[in-house]
Motif scaffolding. Structure first.
Motif, PDB file in Angstrom:
ATOM      1  N   UNK A 184      73.329  24.906  61.188  1.00  0.00           N
ATOM      2  CA  UNK A 184      72.743  24.449  62.469  1.00  0.00           C
ATOM      3  C   UNK A 184      71.527  23.882  62.236  1.00  0.00           C
ATOM      4  N   UNK A 185      71.243  22.698  62.923  1.00  0.00           N
ATOM      5  CA  UNK A 185      69.898  22.124  62.751  1.00  0.00           C
ATOM      6  C   UNK A 185      68.895  22.679  63.824  1.00  0.00           C
ATOM      7  N   UNK A 186      68.143  23.274  63.400  1.00  0.00           N
ATOM      8  CA  UNK A 186      67.293  24.137  64.338  1.00  0.00           C
ATOM      9  C   UNK A 186      66.626  23.121  65.474  1.00  0.00           C
ATOM     10  N   UNK A 187      66.025  21.893  65.201  1.00  0.00           N
ATOM     11  CA  UNK A 187      65.486  21.113  66.235  1.00  0.00           C
ATOM     12  C   UNK A 187      66.500  20.530  67.316  1.00  0.00           C
ATOM     13  N   UNK A 188      67.656  20.437  66.845  1.00  0.00           N
ATOM     14  CA  UNK A 188      68.547  19.954  67.989  1.00  0.00           C
ATOM     15  C   UNK A 188      69.330  21.185  68.651  1.00  0.00           C
ATOM     16  N   UNK A 189      69.170  22.162  68.052  1.00  0.00           N
ATOM     17  CA  UNK A 189      69.952  23.454  68.851  1.00  0.00           C
ATOM     18  C   UNK A 189      68.953  23.789  70.278  1.00  0.00           C
ATOM     19  N   UNK A 190      69.587  24.016  71.515  1.00  0.00           N
ATOM     20  CA  UNK A 190      68.818  24.745  72.794  1.00  0.00           C
ATOM     21  C   UNK A 190      69.033  25.967  72.776  1.00  0.00           C
ATOM     22  N   UNK A 191      69.726  26.717  71.871  1.00  0.00           N
ATOM     23  CA  UNK A 191      69.814  28.321  72.045  1.00  0.00           C
ATOM     24  C   UNK A 191      70.750  28.481  73.174  1.00  0.00           C
ATOM     25  N   UNK A 240      82.165  36.451  64.649  1.00  0.00           N
ATOM     26  CA  UNK A 240      80.710  36.986  64.853  1.00  0.00           C
ATOM     27  C   UNK A 240      79.712  36.751  63.701  1.00  0.00           C
ATOM     28  N   UNK A 241      79.951  35.425  63.475  1.00  0.00           N
ATOM     29  CA  UNK A 241      79.059  35.019  61.849  1.00  0.00           C
ATOM     30  C   UNK A 241      77.716  34.369  62.465  1.00  0.00           C
ATOM     31  N   UNK A 242      77.562  34.168  63.797  1.00  0.00           N
ATOM     32  CA  UNK A 242      76.491  33.239  64.416  1.00  0.00           C
ATOM     33  C   UNK A 242      75.477  34.416  65.137  1.00  0.00           C
ATOM     34  N   UNK A 243      74.266  34.221  64.790  1.00  0.00           N
ATOM     35  CA  UNK A 243      73.241  34.876  65.602  1.00  0.00           C
ATOM     36  C   UNK A 243      72.018  34.211  66.155  1.00  0.00           C
ATOM     37  N   UNK A 244      71.388  34.805  67.204  1.00  0.00           N
ATOM     38  CA  UNK A 244      70.548  34.008  67.668  1.00  0.00           C
ATOM     39  C   UNK A 244      69.009  34.417  67.549  1.00  0.00           C
ATOM     40  N   UNK A 245      68.020  33.482  67.120  1.00  0.00           N
ATOM     41  CA  UNK A 245      66.574  33.887  66.779  1.00  0.00           C
ATOM     42  C   UNK A 245      65.972  33.769  68.265  1.00  0.00           C
ATOM     43  N   UNK A 246      66.034  34.727  69.069  1.00  0.00           N
ATOM     44  CA  UNK A 246      65.597  34.922  70.402  1.00  0.00           C
ATOM     45  C   UNK A 246      66.320  33.914  71.224  1.00  0.00           C
TER      46      UNK A 246
END
Ligand code: SF4
Ligand code: SF4
Length: 129
Positions: free
Chosen positions: A4-11, A22-28
């Motif tokens: 995941x490219x962080x700068x393109x991700x809106x969360x 369940x391999x994906x987690x969110x940083x806040x």
């Protein structure tokens, strides 16, 4: 493996809900992160992301080559004499050539297993052992 490219991700969390293991987690609420050891490479997160923030593994080839070269550079520090450095570089080429052969033969076996993936892979493993 996708990443995941962080700068393109809106969360938005869509990929988190889609992942079957369940391999994906969110940083806040900022961005999502794929746990490499849990990911089964199904690609569902890539297909689900509305921002195209889930990127293909192939985009990381240059960084992986750079990491290999950094490793070679670090090991070179153990050899001071030019002739020893050259001999070491030959050994590194043999090492990476072996990796190349392993990858090529693995790809060939996977290609040959298209019609009966589980049976063909099991047979190939038996033949190789
Ligand atoms: S590729 Fe599949 S298993 Fe891996 S993080 Fe994406 S949805 Fe999850
Ligand atoms: S679906 Fe895309 S934008 Fe939404 S959290 Fe996942 S990677 Fe980020």
């Amino acid at each position: 493996m996708p990443w995941i490219k962080q700068e393109m991700c809106t969360g938005c969390g869509i990929c988190v809900a889609e992942c079957p293991v369940d391999a994906i987690s969110q940083e806040g609420n900022d961005y999502a992160v794929i746990n490499e050891s849990e990911c089964i490479r199904c690609g569902q997160c890539h297909d689900a992301c509305p921002q195209e923030a889930v990127r293909h593994d192939g985009e990381r080839v240059p960084q992986e080559v750079a990491a290999n070269l950094q490793w070679v550079r670090k090991l070179l520090e153990h050899f001071q004499e030019p002739e020893k450095q050259v001999a070491f570089m030959q050994r590194m080429m043999r090492f990476f050539n072996k990796q190349k052969k392993v990858n090529e033969q693995t790809i060939d076996a996977i290609k040959a297993a298209q019609n009966d993936p589980v049976g063909s892979i099991d047979a190939a493993i038996r033949d190789l052992n």
